[in-house]
Write an enzyme that holds these catalytic residues in place. Structure first.
Site, PDB file in Angstrom:
ATOM      1  N   GLU A 197      10.336   1.565  -0.043  1.00  0.00           N
ATOM      2  CA  GLU A 197       8.844   1.280  -0.899  1.00  0.00           C
ATOM      3  C   GLU A 197       8.800   2.158  -2.303  1.00  0.00           C
ATOM      4  OE1 GLU A 197       5.525  -1.263  -2.316  1.00  0.00           O
ATOM      5  OE2 GLU A 197       6.677  -2.266  -0.759  1.00  0.00           O
ATOM      6  N   GLU A 202       0.393   0.773 -10.239  1.00  0.00           N
ATOM      7  CA  GLU A 202      -0.291   0.068  -9.284  1.00  0.00           C
ATOM      8  C   GLU A 202      -1.426  -0.360  -9.540  1.00  0.00           C
ATOM      9  OE1 GLU A 202       0.510  -2.720  -5.211  1.00  0.00           O
ATOM     10  OE2 GLU A 202       1.001  -0.522  -4.733  1.00  0.00           O
TER      11      GLU A 202
END
Length: 448
Positions: A197, A202
């Site tokens: 990932e 974020e």
């Protein structure tokens, strides 16, 4: 996205491609500027790095917009894939580029939203943007905790576009508020964390001036992810305007930028013996989650609805990490050759005496492809079976055109997890090339 991982629909998993594993090195974050003219001007104020957020699952303190010793970024090549979100207001995003994850399972993180494919939650705004809207609801959907309190959207390219290596970037205005969790990120498949990932951006609402960039893999996932945070200087908040979030992903490095300022770089090897898994195609995801273990949950201060506005998403090739044109030699010292120097799609790629012609001049531009005569080395029909022929074809960014070069001199197609192979171990001129299970044989060894 951190902590426990989301559950994915079967169709998305099938599109992800197989992982080919290697080893990795981490380097300290550095600050530099990307060469892209599309990135915004850097903040003018300079601030000192601040301490890491309590409980945030990243390594390293947040980096501010202060300038540091520059590092050379990879040169950006042609655009491979993009969406500028042009279209009338209220129209759904382009289904040839984006699909949806749907449901209210909590996605492994005790999130509170139900993801829908409704234009109430994701639609064009008519001015060249996509808007993802998180809304407070009063029933209508069932979540893991009972009637859903919120809806939102999660869009992904698992069924439409995957890519190994390149510049991945988006210009985004994020939402704000306690418990709101926007993200722009990538997954390497459905076997998390083994497939890897890459979190490009974020944010959690209680940190309005901070974004995080992180990698997750086997043995360093969830709260153990490896990453860093970037802090806007001078008390600026990301929700107040658009910012450009970028990673440059090369075979041996991943570098993060905000508004053209580099704040983190990770390169292959020092994961304490853990595995670097960023050498096969990934797909992109954009979403706004509501609640969860890491961001916490909305409270009385959280205004709804909240929107994430995306100006564009773009993937470009990188040339700075690649190589110039050269021969690729293998069995009996012969060359990988395009039959008849014919650039037509479907032309056989073969073994032949080295002769210095353009049919034997291959480039590796840093996006995972190997190219000659303006086209890509391609596994016919995206096949994965032993004996599938290898050909020349127009470059299209799919997994059939991705190759990794191992320390053992294997050229591997990660989608098939098989090696470039000389058919029948035959060194005669015009012997076609194929993919085959990696055996370590001389007919699978290449000097690139």
């Amino acid at each position: 996205m951190r902590f426990q991982r989301p559950r994915y629909r079967a169709a998305a998993l099938l599109a992800a491609g197989a992982a080919l594993l290697g080893t990795a090195l981490l380097q300290a974050p550095a600050d530099a500027r990307t060469p892209s003219a599309d990135t915004a001007a850097p903040p003018s104020a300079a601030g000192a790095p601040v301490a890491g957020t309590a409980g945030a699952p990243v390594a390293g303190a947040p980096v501010t917009g202060a300038a540091a010793a520059p590092m050379a970024a990879a040169a950006v090549g042609p655009t491979i894939w993009e969406d500028n979100f042009d279209g009338p207001a209220g129209q759904a995003p382009n289904s040839s580029k984006w699909r949806y994850d749907i449901g209210g399972s909590g996605w492994g993180n005790d999130e509170r939203q139900y993801y829908t494919n409704s234009t109430r939650n994701s639609a064009l705004d008519g001015t060249g943007n996509l808007v993802i809207t998180a809304r407070q609801e009063n029933g209508g959907f069932t979540c893991h905790y009972g009637p859903c309190q919120y809806t939102s959207a999660r869009l992904l390219t698992a069924q439409t576009f995957t890519q190994a290596y390149g510049r991945f970037e988006a210009r985004i205005k994020i939402p704000r508020g306690q418990g709101i969790w926007p993200a722009f990120w990538m997954l390497g498949g459905g076997n998390w964390p083994t497939d890897g990932e890459i979190d490009i951006m974020e944010n959690i609402g209680r940190e309005p001036s901070i974004v995080h960039g992180t990698i997750h893999g086997p043995g360093y996932s969830g709260a153990g992810g490896i990453g860093a945070a970037y802090t806007l200087p001078g008390g600026q908040q990301f929700a107040n305007g658009f910012h450009t979030f970028t990673v440059d992903w090369e075979p041996n490095s991943i570098t993060w930028y905000v508004d053209g300022i580099q704040y983190q770089r990770r390169t292959p090897a020092d994961l304490g013996g853990k595995t670097w898994v960023y050498n096969h195609p990934f797909f992109m995801i954009m979403n706004v989650a509501v609640g969860g273990y890491w961001p916490g949950y909305p409270d009385g201060s959280t205004a709804m609805p909240q929107t994430m506005t995306i100006d564009y998403v773009r993937v470009s090739s990188l040339s700075g990490g690649g190589t110039g044109a050269s021969q690729i030699t293998g069995l009996a010292g012969k060359c990988v050759d395009v039959a008849g120097a014919n650039s037509a799609d479907g032309t056989t790629v073969q073994l032949y005496d080295c002769n210095g012609t353009a049919a034997q001049q291959w480039t590796r531009p840093g996006d995972g492809t190997i190219r000659a005569l303006g086209k890509c080395l391609d596994v016919a029909n995206a096949g994965t079976a032993d004996g599938t022929r290898v050909q020349l074809a127009s470059c299209n960014g799919n997994g059939a055109q991705q190759w990794t070069y191992s320390a053992g001199k294997d050229l591997v197609n990660p989608q098939a997890n098989k090696c470039l192979d000389v058919t029948g171990n035959n060194s005669a001129n015009a012997t076609p090339l194929q993919i085959w299970t990696c055996t370590g044989g001389a007919n699978q060894k290449w000097n690139v």
